[in-house]
Motif scaffolding. Structure first.
Motif, short mmCIF file in Angstrom:
data_model
loop_
_atom_site.label_atom_id
_atom_site.label_comp_id
_atom_site.label_asym_id
_atom_site.label_seq_id
_atom_site.Cartn_x
_atom_site.Cartn_y
_atom_site.Cartn_z
N ALA A 216 0.84 -1.20 0.00
CA ALA A 216 0.00 0.00 0.00
C ALA A 216 0.87 1.25 0.00
O ALA A 216 0.58 2.24 -0.68
N LYS A 217 1.97 1.22 0.77
CA LYS A 217 2.90 2.36 0.81
C LYS A 217 3.55 2.58 -0.56
O LYS A 217 3.67 3.71 -1.02
N GLU A 218 3.95 1.48 -1.21
CA GLU A 218 4.57 1.59 -2.52
C GLU A 218 3.58 2.14 -3.55
O GLU A 218 3.95 2.95 -4.41
N LYS A 219 2.33 1.70 -3.44
CA LYS A 219 1.30 2.19 -4.37
C LYS A 219 1.06 3.68 -4.17
O LYS A 219 0.89 4.43 -5.14
N ALA A 220 1.06 4.12 -2.91
CA ALA A 220 0.86 5.54 -2.62
C ALA A 220 2.01 6.38 -3.19
O ALA A 220 1.80 7.47 -3.71
N LYS A 221 3.23 5.83 -3.11
CA LYS A 221 4.39 6.54 -3.67
C LYS A 221 4.26 6.70 -5.18
O LYS A 221 4.60 7.74 -5.74
N LEU A 222 3.76 5.65 -5.84
CA LEU A 222 3.61 5.71 -7.29
C LEU A 222 2.59 6.75 -7.71
O LEU A 222 2.68 7.32 -8.80
N ASN A 223 1.61 6.98 -6.85
CA ASN A 223 0.57 7.96 -7.16
C ASN A 223 1.00 9.39 -6.89
O ASN A 223 0.30 10.33 -7.27
N GLN A 224 2.13 9.56 -6.22
CA GLN A 224 2.62 10.91 -5.93
C GLN A 224 3.27 11.50 -7.18
O GLN A 224 4.03 10.84 -7.87
N PRO A 225 3.00 12.78 -7.50
CA PRO A 225 3.62 13.39 -8.67
C PRO A 225 5.13 13.54 -8.47
O PRO A 225 5.60 13.77 -7.36
N THR A 226 5.87 13.37 -9.54
CA THR A 226 7.32 13.54 -9.48
C THR A 226 7.66 15.03 -9.39
O THR A 226 6.80 15.88 -9.67
N GLN A 229 6.78 16.71 -12.56
CA GLN A 229 5.34 16.89 -12.72
C GLN A 229 4.82 18.03 -11.85
O GLN A 229 3.95 18.80 -12.25
N GLN A 230 5.38 18.16 -10.64
CA GLN A 230 4.95 19.22 -9.74
C GLN A 230 5.31 20.60 -10.26
O GLN A 230 4.64 21.59 -9.99
N SER A 231 6.41 20.68 -11.04
CA SER A 231 6.86 21.98 -11.54
C SER A 231 6.07 22.44 -12.75
O SER A 231 6.13 23.61 -13.13
#
Length: 323
Positions: A216-226, A229-231
Motif C-alpha cells: 500500500a505504501k509503494e502504491k501511494a508513492k507511485l501515485n505521488q507526482p514527481t 510533474q509538480q513543476s
C-alpha cells in the motif's frame, strides 16, 4: 576407466548443486573406494558423478568405475539426463527441486512440436517438446523421479519464491520456520523489506499483514507526482487536432504550448505527395526557419522541443543550415 580419459561438460557441472554431504562421501570413498559407478556417454563425457569425480581427483584415485549410457549428443538431451538422474538419486528440498526443474524448463522450451501421447519419447533422447504446458511437464517429471507430489501450480509458486525471495526467506522456508504461503507473500516486496519483516515475525498472518501495508505504501508513492510533474502548470486533457501549415500558427496563442515534436521534410527526395522534397538547400532552410520561429512564439517559457532530422542532413546542408 582412467580419470584422465573422462571429459567434463561445463554446462552439466554448472547444473549440479553442491552436495552438503561432500565430506562424508569423501571419507567413505577413502575407506571403501567408489562403490557407485559414474555415468558417461560413448564419447567419455561425464553425465552423472561429478562429486565422485572430484573426490577421486583429490584422493589420487586413477581408475574409476563407470557405465556407458546411450544418450543423444545434443547438449539439451545430455543436460536433461543428468538433471533427471540427480532428481532420482539425491534428496533435495522443494526449492532445490524447483531450481532443477527450472533448468529442465529451459531445455524443454527450446523444443517445439512433438506429441506427448505418441509414446515415442524416451529419457536421454533429443526430442521435440511434448504437448501441454511446459511447467506441467516439468512438474510431472519431478513427481515421477522423486515420488513427491509436484503440481504445475505448486511449481509456479515455488519458482516465484526461488526467483524473488531473499536468501533468509528461502532458508527459513526450507527449515520449516515459515510457511510456503508466507514466503510467497514476501516474494512480492523488495529484498530489504523481506528481511525486515521476517526479523520481526514468522507468523503467516503477521507476514501477510506487513506485506500488505508495504505494498500500500509503494502504491501511494507511485501515485505521488514527481518533482518534474509538480513543476509543470496544470495541463487540460482536452485535445484538438488541426490540419494546418506549421509556418503559420496564428490560430495558436503566444506561450500556450508546452511541447513541440516535429519531423520536418528532410529534403532528400522523399515522396510527400505535392511537396517538393528536393528544393534548393537555402529554400529548404528558410522554410524551416519560419516553422521554428512560429514554434518558439507559441511555446511557454519553460519548454521542450524535439526536432527530428535525417542523418544525411549533416553532410548535405552543413553550409546552409543556420536555423
Amino acid at each position: 576407466m582412467k580419470l584422465s580419459e573422462i571429459k567434463l561438460i561445463d554446462e552439466i557441472q554448472a547444473d549440479c548443486p553442491e552436495n552438503n554431504q561432500y565430506e562424508a562421501i569423501k571419507s567413505d570413498i577413502a575407506k571403501r573406494g567408489i562403490q557407485d559407478p559414474v555415468k558417461v556417454n560413448k564419447h567419455h563425457q561425464l553425465l552423472v558423478g561429478y562429486t565422485r569425480y572430484r573426490i577421486a581427483f583429490e584422493l589420487g584415485i586413477d581408475d574409476i568405475p563407470h557405465v556407458v549410457v546411450n544418450v543423444d549428443d545434443d547438449l539439451g538431451a545430455l543436460r536433461e539426463y543428468a538433471i533427471l538422474d540427480n532428481l532420482y538419486r539425491r534428496h533435495f528440498s522443494e526449492l532445490q527441486l524447483v531450481e532443477q526443474g527450472m533448468k529442465l524448463e529451459e531445455i524443454y522450451k527450446g523444443r517445439q512440436g512433438g506429441d506427448r501421447k505418441s509414446g515415442d519419447f524416451q529419457e536421454g533422447q533429443s526430442v521435440p517438446l511434448e504437448k501441454g504446458k511446459t511447467r506441467d511437464l516439468v512438474a510431472e517429471k519431478i513427481s515421477k523421479e522423486t515420488g513427491r507430489n509436484m503440481s504445475g501450480k505448486k511449481f509456479d509458486r515455488l519458482k516465484k519464491i526461488s526467483t524473488n525471495a531473499a536468501p533468509e526467506v528461502k532458508e527459513k522456508l526450507t527449515e520449516g520456520e515459515i510457511t510456503q504461503e508466507a514466503a510467497l507473500s514476501l516474494s512480492d516486496v523488495k529484498l530489504e523489506v523481506q528481511q525486515e519483516i521476517i526479523s520481526k515475525t514468522k507468523e503467516t498472518k503477521g507476514i501477510k499483514s506487513a506485506v500488505k501495508k508495504e505494498k500500500a505504501k509503494e502504491k501511494a508513492k507511485l501515485n505521488q507526482p514527481t518533482p518534474v510533474q509538480q513543476s509543470l502548470p496544470e495541463i487540460h486533457s482536452d485535445i484538438e487536432i488541426f490540419c494546418k501549415d506549421a509556418r503559420d500558427l496564428s490560430f495558436i496563442k503566444d506561450e500556450s504550448v508546452h511541447l513541440v515534436i516535429t519531423s520536418p521534410p528532410y529534403n532528400v527526395g522523399i515522396e510527400y505527395g505535392e511537396h517538393d522534397d528536393e528544393m534548393p538547400a537555402i529554400t529548404w532552410t528558410l522554410m524551416l526557419r519560419k516553422v521554428l520561429k512560429e514554434c518558439a512564439r507559441v511555446m511557454v517559457w519553460v519548454r521542450a522541443s524535439l526536432l527530428l532530422f535525417q542523418r544525411l542532413l549533416a553532410g548535405l546542408h552543413q553550409k546552409s543550415l543556420y536555423l
